[in-house]
Each structure stands twice: as structure tokens, then as C-alpha cells.
Design a protein around this motif. Structure first.
Motif, mmCIF file in Angstrom:
data_model
loop_
_atom_site.group_PDB
_atom_site.id
_atom_site.type_symbol
_atom_site.label_atom_id
_atom_site.label_comp_id
_atom_site.label_asym_id
_atom_site.label_seq_id
_atom_site.Cartn_x
_atom_site.Cartn_y
_atom_site.Cartn_z
ATOM 1 N N ASP B 390 0.967 -1.113 0.507
ATOM 2 C CA ASP B 390 -0.109 0.405 0.098
ATOM 3 C C ASP B 390 1.179 1.400 -0.025
ATOM 4 O O ASP B 390 0.589 2.505 -0.645
ATOM 5 C CB ASP B 390 -1.484 -0.003 1.558
ATOM 6 C CG ASP B 390 -1.818 -0.662 0.638
ATOM 7 O OD1 ASP B 390 -2.361 -1.127 0.296
ATOM 8 O OD2 ASP B 390 -3.193 -1.393 1.665
ATOM 9 N N GLU B 391 1.851 1.074 0.555
ATOM 10 C CA GLU B 391 2.957 2.480 0.511
ATOM 11 C C GLU B 391 3.803 2.673 -0.759
ATOM 12 O O GLU B 391 3.957 4.007 -1.453
ATOM 13 C CB GLU B 391 3.571 2.293 1.645
ATOM 14 C CG GLU B 391 5.240 2.977 2.328
ATOM 15 C CD GLU B 391 4.475 4.862 2.167
ATOM 16 O OE1 GLU B 391 2.948 5.141 2.556
ATOM 17 O OE2 GLU B 391 5.159 5.890 2.233
ATOM 18 N N ALA B 392 4.157 1.347 -1.351
ATOM 19 C CA ALA B 392 4.485 1.841 -2.586
ATOM 20 C C ALA B 392 4.016 2.467 -3.153
ATOM 21 O O ALA B 392 3.786 3.167 -4.240
ATOM 22 C CB ALA B 392 5.358 0.425 -3.238
ATOM 23 N N VAL B 393 2.493 1.838 -3.409
ATOM 24 C CA VAL B 393 1.309 2.271 -4.344
ATOM 25 C C VAL B 393 1.753 4.063 -4.160
ATOM 26 O O VAL B 393 0.745 4.411 -4.894
ATOM 27 C CB VAL B 393 0.699 1.496 -4.770
ATOM 28 C CG1 VAL B 393 -0.551 2.001 -5.120
ATOM 29 C CG2 VAL B 393 0.373 -0.425 -4.996
ATOM 30 N N ARG B 394 1.220 3.779 -2.776
ATOM 31 C CA ARG B 394 0.657 5.301 -2.889
ATOM 32 C C ARG B 394 1.963 6.039 -3.183
ATOM 33 O O ARG B 394 1.495 7.088 -4.042
ATOM 34 C CB ARG B 394 0.336 5.654 -1.258
ATOM 35 C CG ARG B 394 -0.523 6.705 -0.565
ATOM 36 C CD ARG B 394 -0.102 7.077 0.758
ATOM 37 N NE ARG B 394 1.029 6.969 1.542
ATOM 38 C CZ ARG B 394 2.116 8.139 1.020
ATOM 39 N NH1 ARG B 394 1.779 9.483 0.279
ATOM 40 N NH2 ARG B 394 3.386 8.114 1.718
ATOM 41 N N ARG B 395 3.050 6.118 -2.467
ATOM 42 C CA ARG B 395 3.784 7.243 -2.738
ATOM 43 C C ARG B 395 4.434 7.015 -4.232
ATOM 44 O O ARG B 395 4.146 8.254 -4.760
ATOM 45 C CB ARG B 395 5.287 6.774 -2.265
ATOM 46 C CG ARG B 395 6.718 7.470 -2.035
ATOM 47 C CD ARG B 395 7.570 6.789 -1.023
ATOM 48 N NE ARG B 395 8.944 7.200 -1.395
ATOM 49 C CZ ARG B 395 8.616 8.564 -0.455
ATOM 50 N NH1 ARG B 395 7.390 8.153 0.922
ATOM 51 N NH2 ARG B 395 9.921 9.067 0.102
ATOM 52 N N THR B 396 4.463 6.529 -4.794
ATOM 53 C CA THR B 396 4.610 6.196 -6.851
ATOM 54 C C THR B 396 3.043 6.890 -7.156
ATOM 55 O O THR B 396 2.927 6.837 -8.740
ATOM 56 C CB THR B 396 5.114 5.249 -7.459
ATOM 57 O OG1 THR B 396 4.465 3.830 -6.974
ATOM 58 C CG2 THR B 396 6.433 4.519 -6.095
ATOM 59 N N ARG B 400 -1.867 6.174 -10.907
ATOM 60 C CA ARG B 400 -2.563 7.177 -12.371
ATOM 61 C C ARG B 400 -1.004 7.241 -13.440
ATOM 62 O O ARG B 400 -1.493 6.976 -14.367
ATOM 63 C CB ARG B 400 -1.954 8.773 -11.305
ATOM 64 C CG ARG B 400 -1.466 10.233 -12.206
ATOM 65 C CD ARG B 400 -1.853 10.727 -11.752
ATOM 66 N NE ARG B 400 -0.095 10.939 -11.234
ATOM 67 C CZ ARG B 400 0.610 11.283 -12.001
ATOM 68 N NH1 ARG B 400 0.875 11.582 -13.302
ATOM 69 N NH2 ARG B 400 2.552 11.617 -11.436
ATOM 70 N N LYS B 401 0.424 6.721 -12.609
ATOM 71 C CA LYS B 401 1.074 6.272 -13.720
ATOM 72 C C LYS B 401 0.825 4.996 -14.588
ATOM 73 O O LYS B 401 0.644 5.198 -15.996
ATOM 74 C CB LYS B 401 3.041 6.401 -13.238
ATOM 75 C CG LYS B 401 2.897 7.496 -12.071
ATOM 76 C CD LYS B 401 4.563 7.734 -11.498
ATOM 77 C CE LYS B 401 4.999 8.660 -11.442
ATOM 78 N NZ LYS B 401 5.949 8.040 -10.160
ATOM 79 N N GLU B 406 0.453 4.595 -20.656
ATOM 80 C CA GLU B 406 -0.358 4.062 -21.533
ATOM 81 C C GLU B 406 -0.050 4.833 -22.885
ATOM 82 O O GLU B 406 0.004 5.965 -23.370
ATOM 83 C CB GLU B 406 -1.550 3.894 -21.569
ATOM 84 C CG GLU B 406 -2.320 2.932 -20.423
ATOM 85 C CD GLU B 406 -1.390 1.619 -20.411
ATOM 86 O OE1 GLU B 406 -1.094 1.019 -21.532
ATOM 87 O OE2 GLU B 406 -1.671 0.644 -19.391
ATOM 88 N N GLY B 407 0.208 4.091 -23.845
ATOM 89 C CA GLY B 407 0.971 4.516 -25.474
ATOM 90 C C GLY B 407 2.228 5.061 -25.420
ATOM 91 O O GLY B 407 2.557 5.774 -26.536
ATOM 92 N N THR B 408 2.911 5.292 -24.189
ATOM 93 C CA THR B 408 4.187 6.423 -24.236
ATOM 94 C C THR B 408 5.377 5.303 -24.500
ATOM 95 O O THR B 408 4.889 3.731 -24.877
ATOM 96 C CB THR B 408 3.986 7.500 -23.178
ATOM 97 O OG1 THR B 408 4.711 5.866 -21.950
ATOM 98 C CG2 THR B 408 2.881 8.035 -23.146
ATOM 99 N N ASP B 563 8.958 -3.090 -4.501
ATOM 100 C CA ASP B 563 9.472 -2.709 -4.625
ATOM 101 C C ASP B 563 9.395 -2.123 -6.210
ATOM 102 O O ASP B 563 7.772 -2.967 -6.939
ATOM 103 C CB ASP B 563 10.679 -3.267 -5.678
ATOM 104 C CG ASP B 563 12.059 -3.436 -4.980
ATOM 105 O OD1 ASP B 563 12.264 -2.795 -3.707
ATOM 106 O OD2 ASP B 563 12.908 -4.162 -5.304
ATOM 107 N N VAL B 564 9.173 -1.019 -6.892
ATOM 108 C CA VAL B 564 8.524 0.318 -7.715
ATOM 109 C C VAL B 564 9.483 0.707 -9.325
ATOM 110 O O VAL B 564 10.101 1.114 -8.145
ATOM 111 C CB VAL B 564 7.344 0.733 -7.559
ATOM 112 C CG1 VAL B 564 7.010 1.377 -8.629
ATOM 113 C CG2 VAL B 564 6.332 0.556 -6.480
#
Lengths: 274, 703, 162
Positions: B390-396, B400-401, B406-408, B563-564
Motif C-alpha cells: 500500500d505504501e509503495a503504490v501510494r507513494r509512487t 495514475r502512472k 499507456e501508449g508511451t 519495489d516499484v
């Protein structure tokens, strides 16, 4: 170090004349920055035992202009190339190449002449010199001759240079147009090139393009250039390029990858310099 | 007890020696009359030795072969199968055959020894190997429940060798003294080397091992140094003079252990809602030519092979097999980086097959307190899988990213992982690790066998003792590990030096405090003289483990990580540029935040190298790219700064709440990188994910 | 043959092709300079020759004739960067540290280096322990402190802080 130092012999001439005489008198391997030399000494893979140190020949260090020609002394280090206002102004892609040769410690020692003489097909400065139609100045006790960079190499680690000749300088004619350099290495720094390209876009249809690490020697892509000069499509030029290189699978990459990336980089060069 | 040192980034005990160059590593030491030693090695992967010929003037040389061994010629490790010097046959390139010593290094290296072989066909493909060093089966529930799954996803994952690249190559000096042999060297586990030397030298020649300052280990100097230590000892014994053996980089890369290559096959059954129904995992590790530590590497690899997920029905089958390649051995993570790479890429593919968000899928299945692991261990409150995720997902701003990229050419991916701290199962009970604390005229001295190899042993142990004893950090000395003067604290491996040995030291300090009363150690010494407290480790009493069935509490506790990785792939060259790397890790409580951060940063970068750059090219059983130019570890320009988050969840069984940390950061980077590449559409199932591999990988449409 | 080593004149009888690294370690007994690879790749043997960083494993000693050679011992443990390597835990195992410190000195002329400047300056030095971040913290702090410290020229300092 795997090779015994005591088995080696070094002469350190103070003048170019005495250096050339020494080369004529007995077979010696010229050394300058010694950055390639000691790798092979340490690994025990070098056969040469007798060396001629050029590092005292200050006259080979200079970077000057002679009329329209940029003259780079063979002993100019990669750091000197980066710091030279002349090179920065006239041949910025050589500055880019110089920044990507090893780390700072190597750039401080390794010389342009050494990169040429070492004759590795992966030498980072070589496509730059081939793309701008540089001439290599060779001296022996008999005199001086100039060899176009594109005719200097005759095969893998082989060149037209005779054992009694020294590279004294590189002459670069004025370069018009957009310079473009790209090194694809095994990592972001301290990398040996898997593909290395340099290009000059002189006009809407005019391009000079050279590529390293894809053949026994650096390749000037005359056929691809010809296609573009005739107004051919870039894809046709890419096919021509891919036909005039002969990449191999080795420790660092594959022929397939090198072929694909060579084509991609020609496309990118053409698009970015349009 | 007042806490003044723990939790503070106090000055490293060894900082000044290292910053000034005064610290002495093996090659910095010399002894009068010292000889230099050299190892003659096999150049073929398999063969019988026909003849050994000396093509040099042997005057002044000491020459040792297997016949000179006073005791046993077999390295004393798990199995005694590996000769220190080959007798009739060689099983891998780089296998030691003969030893030379001479006082002049140049003369030594100029000596030519010709070995004639009868070459035999080598076995190089681990999948084709029928010679198994160890098999392991872990069964939980009934894997046949797979039949009830809505969807079954299969996949095969491969990882290559990884070379340690400690910047100081292996080095030892053997010195004859007091009728025996003392070996000084770059050694992670002096008591392993001592055990091996005793077997080698036999009962009449006493052995002693002293660790010199060690320029990195990462597992590569765990069991391996027994071999150069033994070689130097044999030369010293025969010549009667000190003998130094320093490997050059090529020799070190060609001849020493590496991380085991792996092939891991997964079948995972899930319900439509994402519930894991059953997991089948097959793990194959290439052990190389001798057993070394392969059985225990396989063990840790298999225990971690199902990942940090709740699943009632699991079957894990592992085998470590023989090949005619240099033996593989310990490397930070010890089997877990291989199997956690596989499971984390598999989980990403399962989520993809379900059309589920990878975070949601992991959140649904991540282990929680009260859940059971593959071995049936019931997790306690020290389980933090959800917290790190949860912390990794929130922090990064992962969600949203994920959409934005997508498409880049950009992508983002993550991995969820865990790592058991300390020896597996009953291992800590069998080890009977000890630690000792001594009162000195100026304070106290720590005397353990735990080595400083860069990770901060000296500093962190001193902090623990300082606070547990209530004395200033500066008054705590740390003895250099010398088997004559310190006790055996178990090996400096397995993320156990802080949690296990630190715990014994904490107990020693508490006991010493009660002996000291209100006196400081120095006051006590002045009044009563020396005092020593020595204790043995007692693992938590609730640990139950059955080695026969692989059921029970595999580890006293686990560290947890997420890890992200955000990256960009160059569309022309397929080079991967790492943009942001975030490492959220829970390991109890950091004793020294800056050291802990350094472990995470350094371990993560080793993991990123493993993921993208580090490829050992084997040709006919030999490492063909054994130079730092061609085996490429990350430089400053290859990796970004790591965004490190240290979540705290104090573990009651560790000193001041600390768990093990050293290996955890190695497990997560590779799957996070590959999952980010998957986000771009590259179906990568093997590492290192080189540009060549990315260029050749089929690009699926992005969902 | 003579050269200046850490400010003092020395004379060596070493073979002209002897590696500077070996002359420093074995003849001059300065073992702070380390050998990690012998191929100019790891930077552990970095020393300064006339102020420029070089890999001493690739330099024939003949080529430092008359030059000023600085090794880690030449900083005498008093250089602020050495203290910052300790404070920021820029050294773990320590084997790359002397070379790293010397390579970083190239940034002495750069009053406010960016992180990219630091990365580029240290690209020739491999570290396997730290992942480099702690080294960047030490180097950046050194430049920041030098920039705002008592030795910074007042006009420069004010110009930079406008």
C-alpha cells in the motif's frame, strides 16, 4: 600483472625525429596513454615486448586550425578534445564521442591517435572521423603521407600504416550541416560499443553516415548515402545499410540486434536532422 | 533501558580507516620471507588428467599437489565431494590441480605448467542432468484442487548466473606459526574456513583463521575462501614460509562460485474473482560440478517459491543438479531472488489473464497475520505484505502512472516480496551460536565471529551493546574475528548478523549490566579486574520445523518489501533507462538508519544489475566474459537514486525490534523491472533482460 | 627516475614499464591505492597525476617522471570529503573508497555541481556495496559546504546566492 615487467623494454624519445628513427631501427610498438596496452599486459595476452613511448612528444598534442582544416594532434587526450574550444565548435560530435570513452580516468589518458592505431572496430571516435572524411597523417623518416580515414583500415585490426610509421595527427576538413552521434554500449558508462554511429546531414538529400562495431572495420555507409542522395526512401537506405554491414554474434551482442539497431539509428538520424 | 545509540546514524567504527586508505586488506599485508602462490587450474570442463609437465626451471619453487595433503583432500562442507586439488579427474574449468609458490611474482607467473587431459564429453545442460544433489518437495493442502480453478496460467522463467564482483578479489595469506598454520584473509566466515583447514591439515597441525578487512562478500566469500585458504596453507606447510594468494579478476571470475542459474515452472489456478486456488512450482537450480551449498540454496529458494501469497493448495518441487560448470554457491538472497523473480512475473501474468489490476490482485492474495505460508507457518503480527504494498503504490502514484504511461515508451511495474531472516527451520538451533562481551580497562569489547564485510557489523553490534549496557557507543570496541580469540557466532550470512548475533550480544550486555551493578565497565575493571560474559543463542521457543516434510516455521520472521520501477525503453536501441526506483521495505526496526538505507540502496542496485545488465556468457563450461569490461555491473550512470522507505514493525525476537535485512533488497528489483517491461508489452520471462532480448520479444497489445 | 609523491620528492629504481600501481603499493608501501581489476575498469586504483585522475594500473611508471602524484595518503585524512564519506556512510566495504574520493576531487573546480555532474565524474569508479547514493550525498554535501563555508570568497558566495 600476468606478463613480467622485466621482459619488457621501453624507449622514451624526446623528439619526433628520434622516435621515427627508433621505429625505423627496430620494431617497436608505439604507446601513449597505454590504456589499451596495459589491459592486454595484465591479462597476459599481448605478444609485443618492445615499446616506444610517445608521451614526451609535446608537438603531437596540439589542436589547431590550418586554414579551413582542423588539425588534431595524435596525442590529444579525450579530455583535451572535450575541453578544446576548436573541437567543441567545429566537431561537436567528437566531443560527444570523447565523453563516452571509458570513465574520466581513461579520458584523461587515452589519445585520439591511440584509438585509431588500436584499430578496434568498436573504437568510439572512428565513425566520427570516417563520417567527416578526416585524413590520418602518417610520418616516417622518409616523410609524411595522408590517408583518408575511409581507406585507412584494411581488415580486422589491420591498416595501411607501416611498422615504421607513426600517426602524428588527424586532419578534419570543414564540416557543414548537422552532426549526429550515437553510441549504443553495453551499459551507460564504461561501455564498449555494440553499435556506434556518426552522421553529417549536409542537405535535404545529402548525408554522410559511418558506423562501428558492425564489421571488421568502421564502415562508411556509401550505399545507404547513395540511396538518399538519389532521393530514395529511407527504408531503401536502411536496407542498403544493412546489406553493407557484416555484424557478428559476440560476447556483447548479436548480429540480429546490431542489424536492427543500425537501421533504427539511420532512420532516427534522418528524421532528427531533417 | 535508555536508548542513545540505537536508531541513530552514529559514526562507523571503521569509517576513518576506509576513508583514509589505512584499512588493511589481504593484499596490503606482507610477512618477512613471504612467497606468492598461484593455482594451476583445469582448462577443460571434464576430463582425466594424463600428465602434468613442468616447462620451467623449478629451482626456488614450492610445488604442491594432492599427494601433499596431510589430512583430507576434500573441502569440509555439506558433502565432502570437492577436492582441494584434483587427483585423477577434473569436473569443471577452473578446477585446481596444482599449486606453485615462489618469492618473485614475475618468476611465479612466468612458470609454464602443461596439463594433458583425456577429455570427456561434458554435461552442460541442467535440464538434461540426471545427477541430483538435492530434491525438495513442499506440499500444502492438495495441489489437485487446480482442477477446480476457473483459469490456469502456466509459465517458465529463467535466471542466469550472477557474479558477485566484490571489488576486492579473493585473497589469503597463510603463515606458519607455533607449529601450525594461521590464515589471514578476505573471509566472510572464519569458522567455516577453520573447519575446512582442520580437515585438510589433519590433527597434528593446528589451524587458526584471522579475517582481514574484507572488500565485499555478498556470499561470494562465505564458503568459497576455504579453498584458497587451504591452498595457501598447503604451500605454507610445505615451504615453511608465509604464502600469499591473491586472485586476479579474471581468475576470480572464471574459478569462483556464482549465483545458481535457475529454471522455474509455474502452474497457477485462480477463480475469476482473483482468488488463488492452487499453485504448482518446479524449481531447477544448476549446482555446477560440486555440491557446495546447493542443498540449502535450493531449500531457501523453494520455501520462497510461492511468493508472499495466501493459497491453500501448493506443491513445490525442487532439485539442484550437477553440471560440468564451476560450482555455484552462496550469493545474497540464496535462492530466493531466482524463485521470487519467477513467482512475481507469474503473478503479473495471472492478473493480466484475469484482466485484473496487478495491485488489486496482489492485495487480494497477499499474506496477512494469521495466514499460513507454503510450509504451513502461521504468520504473526510481524507480517507486513499489505503495508509495504500500500505504501509503495501510494507513494509512487502507481495507478495514475500506470494509466498515464499507456501508449508511451514509459512504463511502471512492481514486485511484492519477502525474505526469511536467519537460518532455515531448526538451523539456528543446530548452530548454537555464541557471542562474548569482555570488560576492558576503558570499556567493553565485543568478541564474536561475525565479520564486517561492509554491511556495518562492527558499528551495529556496538550500538546494540552500548544501549543494552548503558555505556557510550565510543567505549565499545569490536575485536577483529580471529578464531583463537573470538567465539563462533555462526556464519555471517542469511541476514542473521544483526537479528541473531545482535540478540545474543544484547543478552550478554543485559547480563553484564547486572554484574556491574552501578559501575561503569572501566570502574569495574579497575576494582575487580576482567570480566567476561558469554551466551548462546536460543531461538524463539515456539519454532517448530520438520526437515523431513518441510512443514513448520521456516523462519522466525520475515522482512517484507515492495519495489516499484519506472523505466523508459529507447525505441531505437531497446536500452532501458531507469527513471525512478522506489523500495519500500519493512525489517523490524533499523538499528542504524544510514547503514540500513545503504543496505537497501546497494542491494537494490545489485538487483537492478541482475535484472538488466549482468550476463555470464558460458562457452563450453567456462565463463567467456570474465573481465569487468564484458561482465557489466551498474555504473553511476546506469541507476537512479533509490527512493527508500523504511517501514517499522518492531519484531520482539530481535535486538531493539530488528529483523534481518541484508538479503531482502536483492529479491524485488528483477521482477519489478520485468513487470514494467510487461507493462510496455514485452513478454520477458528471463533475466538479464538485455536490449537484445527486449528487441526480440514479442510485443503484445497493451491493455 | 624521480617524481613527486604526495608533495615529497621520491626516486624509484623500478622498471620503466612497471605499473604505477605496483610502484606505489610495493615499493613506496602506500597500500591505500587498491587493485580491483587490472583493466582500468573499476577505478579502485585511481590516483592523481598532475591533478588529473588516472587508473594507476594502466600507467607505466616512466610516464610519471617529473610529475606530481597524489594518492589517498596524500590527503592525510584531513580532507573534508573524507569526513563526509564517513558521515554519509559513503564507504561500506571501503575497497573502492580511496579511488572514489580521489576521482571526486575533480569536482573541486565546480562550485555547485549537479547530481549529474557527480555521476559523470564518478562513472569510472565501480562500487558494489552502496548503489552509489550515499557517495553522491557525501560529494554534494562537500561542495555545498565548500560553497557556503568560511573559505568561500565573499563576492562569489553572494553572487551565487542572489
Amino acid at each position: 600483472m600476468r606478463i613480467a615487467t622485466s621482459s619488457l623494454d621501453l624507449r622514451r624519445p624526446a623528439t619526433l625525429e628520434s622516435a621515427l628513427q627508433a621505429l625505423r631501427d627496430d620494431a617497436r610498438t608505439p604507446i601513449a596513454g597505454a590504456t589499451d596496452l596495459y589491459v592486454t599486459l595484465n591479462f597476459g595476452t599481448l605478444e609485443a615486448r618492445r615499446f616506444l613511448d610517445l608521451s614526451r612528444l609535446a608537438e603531437l598534442r596540439g589542436i589547431t586550425e590550418r586554414g579551413d582544416t582542423l588539425v588534431i594532434g595524435a596525442l590529444a587526450s579525450f579530455t583535451a578534445l572535450q575541453r578544446s574550444p576548436l573541437v567543441v565548435k567545429r566537431l561537436p560530435m567528437l566531443v560527444e564521442a570523447a565523453r563516452l570513452v571509458g570513465g574520466v580516468q581513461i579520458q584523461n589518458r587515452a589519445t585520439l591517435g591511440g584509438n585509431i592505431a588500436n584499430a578496434s572496430p568498436a573504437g568510439d571516435s572512428l565513425p566520427v572521423l570516417a563520417a567527416v572524411d578526416a585524413a590520418i597523417v602518417l610520418r616516417s623518416v622518409d616523410g609524411e603521407r595522408r590517408v583518408p580515414m575511409t581507406e585507412f583500415y584494411t581488415g580486422y585490426r589491420a591498416s595501411v600504416m607501416r611498422p615504421d610509421e607513426l600517426i602524428t595527427a588527424v586532419e578534419v576538413p570543414r564540416v557543414e550541416g548537422h552532426q549526429w552521434f550515437r553510441k549504443v554500449g553495453t551499459r551507460a558508462a564504461l561501455a564498449i560499443s555494440k553499435v556506434v554511429v556518426a552522421g553529417v546531414r549536409d542537405g535535404p538529400r545529402a548525408a554522410r553516415f559511418a558506423i562501428g562495431s558492425v564489421a571488421p572495420t568502421v564502415v562508411r555507409a556509401r550505399k545507404a548515402e547513395g540511396v538518399l542522395a538519389k532521393g530514395g526512401k529511407i527504408e531503401e537506405a536502411v536496407r542498403a545499410l544493412q546489406a553493407e554491414i557484416t555484424p557478428i554474434d559476440d560476447l556483447r551482442s548479436t548480429a540480429e540486434y546490431r542489424t536492427a539497431v543500425a537501421g533504427n539509428l539511420l532512420r532516427r538520424f534522418w528524421a532528427e536532422t531533417a | 533501558m535508555p536508548v542513545t545509540a540505537v536508531g541513530q546514524s552514529v559514526s562507523r567504527k571503521d569509517g576513518i580507516g576506509k576513508a583514509t586508505g589505512a584499512a588493511k586488506y589481504a593484499d596490503d599485508l606482507t610477512w618477512p620471507g613471504m612467497l606468492h602462490g598461484r593455482t594451476i587450474r583445469s582448462t577443460v570442463p571434464r576430463g582425466r588428467i594424463r600428465a602434468v609437465l613442468f616447462d620451467f626451471d623449478t629451482t626456488g619453487f614450492t610445488i604442491v599437489d594432492h599427494a601433499d595433503v596431510p589430512g583430507s583432500n576434500m573441502v569440509d562442507l555439506i558433502e565432502r565431494d570437492q577436492p582441494l586439488l584434483a587427483v585423477h579427474e577434473v569436473r569443471h574449468v577452473g578446477e585446481p590441480i596444482l599449486l606453485l609458490a615462489h618469492e618473485d611474482k614475475e618468476v611465479l607467473h612466468a612458470a609454464r605448467v602443461l596439463v594433458e587431459y583425456e577429455e570427456l564429453p561434458p554435461l552442460l545442460d541442467p535440464e538434461g542432468s540426471e545427477q541430483t544433489f538435492k530434491t525438495i518437495t513442499i506440499d500444502k493442502g492438495d495441489a489437485a484442487a487446480m482442477a477446480g480453478a476457473d483459469l490456469v496460467v502456466e509459465g517458465t522463467y529463467q535466471t542466469g548466473h550472477q557474479e558477485h564482483i566484490y571489488i576486492e578479489p579473493n585473497g589469503v595469506i597463510a603463515v606458519p606459526e607455533d607449529g601450525g598454520i594461521t590464515v589471514h584473509g578476505s573471509i566472510q566466515c572464519p569458522f567455516y574456513a577453520l573447519k575446512a583447514l582442520k580437515a585438510l591439515l589433519g590433527p597434528d597441525i593446528p589451524a587458526r583463521v584471522v579475517q582481514t578487512e574484507t572488500g565485499g562478500g555478498f556470499g561470494g566469500k562465505e564458503e568459497f575462501p576455504s579453498i584458497p585458504a587451504g591452498h595457501a596453507a598447503l604451500l605454507a606447510h610445505k615451504s615453511g614460509r608465509p604464502v600469499k594468494i591473491i586472485y586476479d579478476r579474471v581468475e576470480d571470475m572464471v574459478s569462483t562460485t556464482k549465483r545458481h542459474p535457475s529454471i522455474v515452472r509455474h502452474r497457477t489456478g485462480v477463480k475469476r474473482d482473483g482468488t488463488l486456488v492452487a499453485m504448482e512450482v518446479e524449481v531447477i537450480l544448476d549446482g555446477g560440478a560440486y555440491v557446495t551449498l546447493s542443498p540449502v540454496v535450493l531449500s531457501r529458494g523453494c520455501i520462497h517459491a510461492a511468493g508472499p501469497y495466501r493459497c491453500d493448495n501448493i506443491r513445490i518441487e525442487g532439485r539442484a543438479v550437477f553440471t560440468n560448470t564451476p560450482p555455484n554457491g552462496a550469493f545474497r538472497g540464496f535462492g530466493a531472488p531466482q524463485t521470487e523473480f519467477a513467482v512475481e512475473v507469474q503473478m503479473e501474468r495471472v492478473a493480466e489473464a484475469l484482466g485484473m489490476d496487478p495491485v488489486e490482485f496482489r492485495r487480494k492474495n497477499a499474506l496477512r497475520a494469521g495466514d499460513t505460508t507454503a510450509t504451513g507457518q502461521v504468520l504473526r503480527e510481524d507480517c507486513s505484505a499489505l503495508a509495504v504494498l500500500d505504501e509503495a503504490v501510494r507513494r509512487t502514484e502507481f495507478a495514475r502512472k500506470r494509466t498515464e504511461y499507456e501508449g508511451t515508451d514509459r512504463a511502471i511495474g512492481l514486485s511484492l516480496f519477502y525474505h526469511g531472516a536467519g537460518f532455515t527451520g531448526s538451523g539456528e538451533r543446530y548452530l548454537k551460536s555464541r557471542a562474548r562481551l569482555e570488560v576492558t580497562p576503558t570499556g567493553v569489547r565485543i568478541a564474536t565471529g561475525s565479520t564486517e564485510i561492509g554491511q556495518g557489523t562492527r558499528t551495529m553490534h556496538a550500538q546494540i551493546v552500548a544501549d543494552a549496557l548503558g555505556v557510550p557507543y565510543e567505549s565499545v570496541e569490536v575485536a577483529q574475528p580471529d578464531t583463537k580469540h573470538v567465539v563462533d557466532s555462526g556464519p555471517t550470512v542469511a541476514s542473521r548478523t544483526c537479528m541473531v548475533v545482535g540478540k545474543i550480544l544484547e543478552e550478554c550486555a543485559v547480563e553484564m549490566r547486572s554484574e556491574l551493578g552501578k559501575l561503569s565497565p572501566a570502574e569495574y575493571f579497575a576494582k575487580h579486574g576482567a570480566m567476561t560474559v558469554e551466551r548462546m543463542y536460543e531461538p524463539p521457543d515456539w519454532i517448530r520445523w520438520d526437515d523431513a516434510t518441510y512443514r513448520g516455521d521456516a523462519y522466525a520472521t520475515y522482512g517484507w518489501g515492495c519495489d516499484v520501477v519506472e523505466l523508459e525503453v529507447d525505441p531505437d536501441t531497446f536500452d532501458v533507462r531507469l527513471l525512478e526506483v522506489t523500495a519500500v521495505q519493512e525489517f523490524g526496526r533499523p538499528i542504524h538508519p544510514a547503514l540500513a538505507r545503504g543496505q537497501i540502496e546497494g542491494g537494490t542496485v545489485q538487483g537492478l544489475g541482475y535484472a538488466l545488465l549482468e550476463r555470464v556468457v558460458m562457452r563450453n563450461g567456462a565463463m567467456a566474459n570474465a573481465q569487468l569490461t564484458n561482465y557489466t555491473i551498474p555504473t553511476t550512470l546506469d541507476v537512479p537514486e533509490i527512493d527508500v522507505v523504511m517501514l517499522e514493525n518492531p519484531y520482539p525476537g530481535g535486538p531493539f525490534g530488528a529483523k534481518g535485512l541484508g538479503e531482502l533488497p536483492m529479491d524485488g528489483p528483477a521482477p519489478a523491472v520485468v513487470n514494467a517491461l510487461r507493462h510496455l508489452g514485452h513478454d520477458i520471462r528471463a533475466i538479464p533482460a538485455t536490449p537484445e532480448m527486449i528487441a526480440a520479444s514479442p510485443v503484445a497489445a497493451r491493455t | 627516475m624521480r617524481f613527486t609523491l604526495n608533495g615529497l620528492p621520491v626516486e624509484t629504481n623500478a622498471h620503466p614499464m612497471a605499473r604505477l600501481l605496483d610502484v606505489l603499493r610495493e615499493e613506496q608501501r602506500l597500500t591505500g591505492t587498491k587493485e580491483g581489476c587490472g583493466e582500468g575498469e573499476c577505478g579502485a586504483c585511481t590516483v592523481l597525476v598532475d591533478g588529473q585522475s588516472v587508473c594507476s594500473c594502466l600507467v607505466p611508471v616512466a610516464q610519471v617522471e617529473g610529475a606530481r602524484v597524489t594518492t589517498i595518503e596524500g590527503l592525510h585524512g584531513t580532507h573534508p570529503l573524507q569526513k563526509l564519506f564517513m558521515d554519509e556512510v559513503g564507504a561500506q566495504c571501503g575497497i573502492c573508497t580511496p579511488g572514489m574520493v580521489l576521482a571526486a576531487l575533480a569536482l573541486e573546480d565546480n562550485p555547485v555541481p549537479t547530481l549529474d555532474d557527480v555521476r559523470t565524474a564518478l562513472a569510472g569508479n565501480l562500487c558494489r556495496c552502496t548503489g552509489y547514493s550515499a557517495i553522491y550525498r557525501a560529494v554534494l554535501k562537500w561542495r555545498a559546504e565548500a560553497d557556503s563555508g568560511p573559505h568561500a570568497a565573499p563576492e562569489q558566495a553572494s553572487a551565487r546566492h542572489k
